[in-house]
Design an enzyme around this catalytic site. Sequence first.
Site, PDB file in Angstrom:
ATOM      1  N   GLY A  48       8.365  28.677 -37.770  1.00 24.67           N
ATOM      2  CA  GLY A  48       9.459  27.986 -37.099  1.00 24.67           C
ATOM      3  C   GLY A  48       9.538  26.556 -37.595  1.00 24.67           C
ATOM      4  O   GLY A  48       8.536  25.989 -38.045  1.00 24.67           O
ATOM      5  N   GLN A  53      11.713  17.790 -37.718  1.00 31.43           N
ATOM      6  CA  GLN A  53      10.505  17.935 -38.542  1.00 31.43           C
ATOM      7  C   GLN A  53      10.802  17.711 -40.024  1.00 31.43           C
ATOM      8  O   GLN A  53       9.887  17.518 -40.824  1.00 31.43           O
ATOM      9  CB  GLN A  53       9.896  19.327 -38.370  1.00 31.43           C
ATOM     10  N   CYS A 101       1.326  23.819 -35.449  1.00 29.17           N
ATOM     11  CA  CYS A 101       2.618  23.219 -35.785  1.00 29.17           C
ATOM     12  C   CYS A 101       2.525  22.574 -37.164  1.00 29.17           C
ATOM     13  O   CYS A 101       1.527  21.904 -37.458  1.00 29.17           O
ATOM     14  CB  CYS A 101       2.963  22.179 -34.732  1.00 29.17           C
ATOM     15  N   LEU A 102       3.548  22.746 -37.982  1.00 26.34           N
ATOM     16  CA  LEU A 102       3.526  22.171 -39.334  1.00 26.34           C
ATOM     17  C   LEU A 102       3.469  20.634 -39.287  1.00 26.34           C
ATOM     18  O   LEU A 102       2.979  20.016 -40.223  1.00 26.34           O
ATOM     19  CB  LEU A 102       4.763  22.613 -40.126  1.00 26.34           C
ATOM     20  N   GLU A 144      10.072  25.338 -30.804  1.00 27.88           N
ATOM     21  CA  GLU A 144      11.027  24.609 -31.656  1.00 27.88           C
ATOM     22  C   GLU A 144      12.027  23.825 -30.814  1.00 27.88           C
ATOM     23  O   GLU A 144      12.411  22.714 -31.176  1.00 27.88           O
ATOM     24  CB  GLU A 144      11.762  25.572 -32.603  1.00 27.88           C
ATOM     25  N   HIS A 147      10.762  20.516 -29.874  1.00 26.74           N
ATOM     26  CA  HIS A 147      10.909  19.506 -30.931  1.00 26.74           C
ATOM     27  C   HIS A 147      12.246  18.773 -30.806  1.00 26.74           C
ATOM     28  O   HIS A 147      12.327  17.574 -31.087  1.00 26.74           O
ATOM     29  CB  HIS A 147      10.863  20.164 -32.316  1.00 26.74           C
TER      30      HIS A 147
HETATM   31 ZN   LIG Z   1       6.128  22.549 -34.234  1.00 24.39          ZN
END
Ligand SMILES: [Zn+2]
Length: 187
Positions: A48, A53, A101-102, A144, A147
């Site tokens: 995701g 991001q 999370c990235l 997501e 975010h």
């Molecule tokens: Zn994330």
Amino acid sequence: MILPIYIYGSEILRKKCQPVDAASADKEEIRKYVTDMFETMKEAEGVGLAAPQVGRDARILVVDGTDLADTYPALRNFRKAMINPEILEKSAETSLYNEGCLSVPDIHCDVTRPKKITVRYLDENLEEHTEEFDDFAARMIWHEMDHLDGILFTDHVTPIRKKMISSKLHNISKGKVRCAYKAKLGK
Ligand SMILES: [Zn+2]
């Protein structure tokens, strides 16, 4: 095009993002951006990704659970872009899962989220849908959507766990972290 992923400490990750104005939006540009988001997420081996991001103040997210279909068969066709998503309903029943999370490399924490949600959103062609999602799909969407409101999964963890990860988070916010993908610390 692969976009750099903003990591913990970047201001954009704490913004409440702006809705996309569907009436005036450039559909072609949105579709292209969504394609870049899918590509960036895939390259980073994520499931995701939300627009902040990758540095954009906009309520856009992508999710792709198809690679997890062996473990979660319900995700076989779960690949979506959502623009201006809204939660219409959520179940009282919750589930717990160890999330990552990235934007927060190398940290995983248990997070409780509703088991089932109903979401209204626009797809990449700006067409409206209302759909129900459960289990892992619901979790991915909620993560997501958080975010888009400047919330990170680490905000949801218990105080004791927060204490345990605080120095790691501090290091990430100073850029002291290795990422296997193109990462960026910035505004
Ligand atoms: Zn994330």
